[in-house]
Design a protein around this motif. Structure first.
Motif, PDB file in Angstrom:
ATOM      1  N   CYS A   1       0.923   3.069  21.499  1.00  0.00           N
ATOM      2  CA  CYS A   1       0.174   3.025  20.246  1.00  0.00           C
ATOM      3  C   CYS A   1       1.107   3.187  19.049  1.00  0.00           C
ATOM      4  O   CYS A   1       0.921   2.539  18.011  1.00  0.00           O
ATOM      5  CB  CYS A   1      -0.892   4.117  20.248  1.00  0.00           C
ATOM      6  N   GLY A   2       2.117   4.046  19.196  1.00  0.00           N
ATOM      7  CA  GLY A   2       3.077   4.243  18.113  1.00  0.00           C
ATOM      8  C   GLY A   2       3.825   2.968  17.769  1.00  0.00           C
ATOM      9  O   GLY A   2       4.118   2.695  16.596  1.00  0.00           O
ATOM     10  N   ARG A   3       4.127   2.165  18.788  1.00  0.00           N
ATOM     11  CA  ARG A   3       4.848   0.905  18.554  1.00  0.00           C
ATOM     12  C   ARG A   3       3.933  -0.181  18.002  1.00  0.00           C
ATOM     13  O   ARG A   3       4.363  -1.008  17.203  1.00  0.00           O
ATOM     14  CB  ARG A   3       5.478   0.426  19.863  1.00  0.00           C
ATOM     15  N   ALA A   4       2.676  -0.182  18.448  1.00  0.00           N
ATOM     16  CA  ALA A   4       1.776  -1.292  18.121  1.00  0.00           C
ATOM     17  C   ALA A   4       1.064  -1.134  16.786  1.00  0.00           C
ATOM     18  O   ALA A   4       0.748  -2.126  16.119  1.00  0.00           O
ATOM     19  CB  ALA A   4       0.741  -1.456  19.228  1.00  0.00           C
ATOM     20  N   SER A   5       0.781   0.093  16.381  1.00  0.00           N
ATOM     21  CA  SER A   5      -0.085   0.301  15.221  1.00  0.00           C
ATOM     22  C   SER A   5       0.667   0.181  13.900  1.00  0.00           C
ATOM     23  O   SER A   5       1.897   0.252  13.844  1.00  0.00           O
ATOM     24  CB  SER A   5      -0.761   1.673  15.303  1.00  0.00           C
ATOM     25  N   THR A   6      -0.103   0.030  12.853  1.00  0.00           N
ATOM     26  CA  THR A   6       0.430   0.037  11.491  1.00  0.00           C
ATOM     27  C   THR A   6       1.133   1.371  11.218  1.00  0.00           C
ATOM     28  O   THR A   6       0.697   2.415  11.689  1.00  0.00           O
ATOM     29  CB  THR A   6      -0.720  -0.144  10.485  1.00  0.00           C
ATOM     30  N   PHE A   7       2.224   1.325  10.482  1.00  0.00           N
ATOM     31  CA  PHE A   7       2.905   2.554  10.079  1.00  0.00           C
ATOM     32  C   PHE A   7       1.914   3.391   9.288  1.00  0.00           C
ATOM     33  O   PHE A   7       1.469   3.003   8.210  1.00  0.00           O
ATOM     34  CB  PHE A   7       4.123   2.216   9.227  1.00  0.00           C
ATOM     35  N   PHE A   8       1.532   4.540   9.851  1.00  0.00           N
ATOM     36  CA  PHE A   8       0.393   5.263   9.278  1.00  0.00           C
ATOM     37  C   PHE A   8       0.647   5.796   7.872  1.00  0.00           C
ATOM     38  O   PHE A   8      -0.296   6.071   7.127  1.00  0.00           O
ATOM     39  CB  PHE A   8      -0.072   6.393  10.206  1.00  0.00           C
ATOM     40  N   MET A   9       1.913   5.917   7.480  1.00  0.00           N
ATOM     41  CA  MET A   9       2.197   6.347   6.114  1.00  0.00           C
ATOM     42  C   MET A   9       1.830   5.270   5.095  1.00  0.00           C
ATOM     43  O   MET A   9       1.750   5.533   3.899  1.00  0.00           O
ATOM     44  CB  MET A   9       3.673   6.720   5.991  1.00  0.00           C
ATOM     45  N   ASN A  10       1.597   4.056   5.578  1.00  0.00           N
ATOM     46  CA  ASN A  10       1.185   2.958   4.700  1.00  0.00           C
ATOM     47  C   ASN A  10      -0.324   2.733   4.731  1.00  0.00           C
ATOM     48  O   ASN A  10      -0.802   1.687   4.289  1.00  0.00           O
ATOM     49  CB  ASN A  10       1.903   1.668   5.105  1.00  0.00           C
TER      50      ASN A  10
ATOM     51  N   ARG B   1      -9.402  -1.184  14.646  1.00  0.00           N
ATOM     52  CA  ARG B   1      -8.953  -2.550  14.912  1.00  0.00           C
ATOM     53  C   ARG B   1      -8.016  -3.041  13.818  1.00  0.00           C
ATOM     54  O   ARG B   1      -7.002  -3.696  14.108  1.00  0.00           O
ATOM     55  CB  ARG B   1     -10.164  -3.483  15.041  1.00  0.00           C
ATOM     56  N   ARG B   2      -8.346  -2.750  12.564  1.00  0.00           N
ATOM     57  CA  ARG B   2      -7.519  -3.226  11.447  1.00  0.00           C
ATOM     58  C   ARG B   2      -6.097  -2.685  11.535  1.00  0.00           C
ATOM     59  O   ARG B   2      -5.126  -3.424  11.310  1.00  0.00           O
ATOM     60  CB  ARG B   2      -8.149  -2.829  10.112  1.00  0.00           C
ATOM     61  N   PHE B   3      -5.972  -1.400  11.868  1.00  0.00           N
ATOM     62  CA  PHE B   3      -4.657  -0.776  11.880  1.00  0.00           C
ATOM     63  C   PHE B   3      -4.073  -0.622  13.295  1.00  0.00           C
ATOM     64  O   PHE B   3      -3.029  -0.005  13.476  1.00  0.00           O
ATOM     65  CB  PHE B   3      -4.737   0.578  11.192  1.00  0.00           C
TER      66      PHE B   3
ATOM     67  N   THR C   1       0.828  -1.208   0.000  1.00  0.00           N
ATOM     68  CA  THR C   1       0.000   0.000   0.000  1.00  0.00           C
ATOM     69  C   THR C   1       0.860   1.254   0.000  1.00  0.00           C
ATOM     70  O   THR C   1       0.562   2.221  -0.712  1.00  0.00           O
ATOM     71  CB  THR C   1      -0.934   0.015   1.228  1.00  0.00           C
ATOM     72  N   GLY C   2       1.935   1.235   0.793  1.00  0.00           N
ATOM     73  CA  GLY C   2       2.829   2.385   0.823  1.00  0.00           C
ATOM     74  C   GLY C   2       3.427   2.666  -0.539  1.00  0.00           C
ATOM     75  O   GLY C   2       3.533   3.832  -0.960  1.00  0.00           O
ATOM     76  N   LEU C   3       3.807   1.609  -1.241  1.00  0.00           N
ATOM     77  CA  LEU C   3       4.373   1.772  -2.580  1.00  0.00           C
ATOM     78  C   LEU C   3       3.339   2.349  -3.537  1.00  0.00           C
ATOM     79  O   LEU C   3       3.662   3.210  -4.367  1.00  0.00           O
ATOM     80  CB  LEU C   3       4.870   0.418  -3.094  1.00  0.00           C
TER      81      LEU C   3
END
Length: 223
Positions: A187-196, A212-214, A57-59
């Protein structure tokens, strides 16, 4: 050519120093923090781009280069979505706080792709407010900066996170240190990299499902 390059480096150094001093005096001055981010964040931006390129997705985001602006976001449409959707919550956040999707233009990042990464980072900010449930008070902005600092490693996020507490009350500081900063780190460690996260493709999704998904949790708030 060498003379010109030395002149550009000198100007960049002065710009960095000036924005750093100004941002330290007032860490919530968005224009100064933005300039500091551009002049000091090249290493972090490169890492962010690498993380995006390693993710499907990031790409795709890097290829599409979508923008979040007043021209590209149909706020009237979002306001008509069901109340449980991410898009409606974004509309509510923006309208209730009288905010605009307009963000500072990226001026001091020479690499075109890295400049877009910085732009995308800025334009994602209000989406993060929406998902985390954080408002626009000083403590809430600081809490979000702690989350962003963990995710991006941008120096300007660290500056705002560490020094932004200066203008807040003692009670707000206590809650920030005991509840909101620990949340931001976790939350920063656990969540999906928000740029993606291709936020624009999830506007009609249930906001709880999206969280929940991210793996983005709602931040604690004082009673």
């Amino acid at each position: 050519k060498q003379w010109y390059q030395r002149r550009v480096r000198a100007q960049r150094l002065l710009l960095t120093a000036g924005s750093a001093i100004g941002a330290l005096v007032n860490p919530l001055r968005g224009d100064l923090v933005a300039t500091l981010g551009e002049t000091t964040g090249s290493i972090a931006l490169s890492r962010m781009r690498d993380k995006m390129k390693e993710n499907k997705t990031g790409l795709q985001i890097l290829k599409d280069r979508p923008r979040i602006t007043e021209e590209t976001v149909d706020m009237k449409y979002l306001g008509q979505l069901p109340a449980n959707t991410f898009g409606f919550h974004y509309y509510e956040f923006m309208s209730s706080n009288q905010l605009s999707a307009r963000r500072a233009q990226t001026k001091f990042v020479e690499d075109d792709e890295l400049a877009y990464v910085m732009t995308r980072y800025r334009e994602n900010h209000d989406f993060l407010h929406t998902l985390t449930g954080l408002g626009v008070t000083v403590p809430e902005e600081i809490a979000l900066k702690w989350y962003e600092m963990v995710q991006t490693e941008l120096p300007m996020c660290a500056l705002s996170a560490i020094f932004g507490h200066i203008p807040i009350s003692l009670a707000e500081k206590r809650f920030l240190y005991s509840q909101q900063i620990p949340w931001g780190l976790a939350c920063g460690r656990a969540s999906t990299f928000f740029m993606n996260i291709y936020f624009e493709q999830h506007l009609e999704m249930d906001i709880g499902e999206m969280r929940r998904r991210f793996k983005i949790s709602v931040a604690p708030k004082p009673n």
